[in-house]
Design an enzyme around this catalytic site. Structure first.
Site, short mmCIF file in Angstrom:
data_model
loop_
_atom_site.label_atom_id
_atom_site.label_comp_id
_atom_site.label_asym_id
_atom_site.label_seq_id
_atom_site.Cartn_x
_atom_site.Cartn_y
_atom_site.Cartn_z
N ASP A 108 0.85 -1.19 0.00
CA ASP A 108 0.00 0.00 0.00
C ASP A 108 0.89 1.25 0.00
OD1 ASP A 108 -1.74 2.20 1.08
OD2 ASP A 108 -3.19 0.57 1.23
N HIS B 4 -6.88 -5.97 2.53
CA HIS B 4 -5.73 -5.39 3.22
C HIS B 4 -5.10 -6.49 4.09
CE1 HIS B 4 -6.85 -1.07 2.58
NE2 HIS B 4 -8.06 -1.60 2.47
N HIS C 151 -10.49 -5.18 -2.70
CA HIS C 151 -9.14 -5.47 -2.26
C HIS C 151 -9.13 -5.92 -0.81
CE1 HIS C 151 -9.87 -1.15 -1.72
NE2 HIS C 151 -8.99 -1.16 -0.73
N GLN D 5 -14.61 2.33 2.28
CA GLN D 5 -13.95 1.93 1.04
C GLN D 5 -13.59 3.19 0.25
OE1 GLN D 5 -16.18 -0.80 -1.42
NE2 GLN D 5 -14.46 -1.10 -2.82
N SER D 6 -12.32 3.32 -0.13
CA SER D 6 -11.88 4.51 -0.85
C SER D 6 -11.58 4.24 -2.32
CB SER D 6 -10.66 5.13 -0.17
OG SER D 6 -9.60 4.20 -0.12
#
Length: 108
Positions: free
Chosen positions: A25, A101, A99, A93-94
């Site tokens: 990330d 993490h 996905h 959620q951005s």
């Protein structure tokens, strides 16, 4: 994430196969913060069934993401790790490409 999958922008990739990609990330929230993403476009977990269907292959893809996330966690955070999937606005959620993490490297 599409640009990362297509190699149009760089990423520190730790795993890749024909179905998914795992990379560090860019704004880590823990000493180990790796994202596992499918190469197939799926916006979020709650919409996966309507976007990719309910077939055994679709379920296998989602299971594959979890297995890869576990492998990445064991390799990069051998003392323990957390897996997180954010879903939707209220789920923080951005990026609207599903996905997982993988977080570790310290007590979380």
């Amino acid at each position: 994430f599409g640009k990362i999958i297509r190699k149009e922008i760089p990423a520190k990739v730790v795993y890749e196969d024909d179905r998914c990609l795992a990379f560090h990330d860019v704004a880590p929230q823990a000493p180990v913060h790796i994202l596992v993403i499918p190469k197939k476009a799926i916006s979020q977990l709650s919409k996966a069934k309507e976007q990719i269907g309910d077939s055994p292959e679709s379920k296998e893809l989602l299971g594959h993401l979890m297995m890869v996330a576990a492998d990445v966690g064991r390799e990069h955070a051998p003392k323990g790790f957390r897996l997180v999937v954010n879903d939707g606005k209220q789920g923080c959620q951005s990026v609207y490409h599903i996905h997982i993490h993988v977080l570790g490297g310290r007590q979380l």
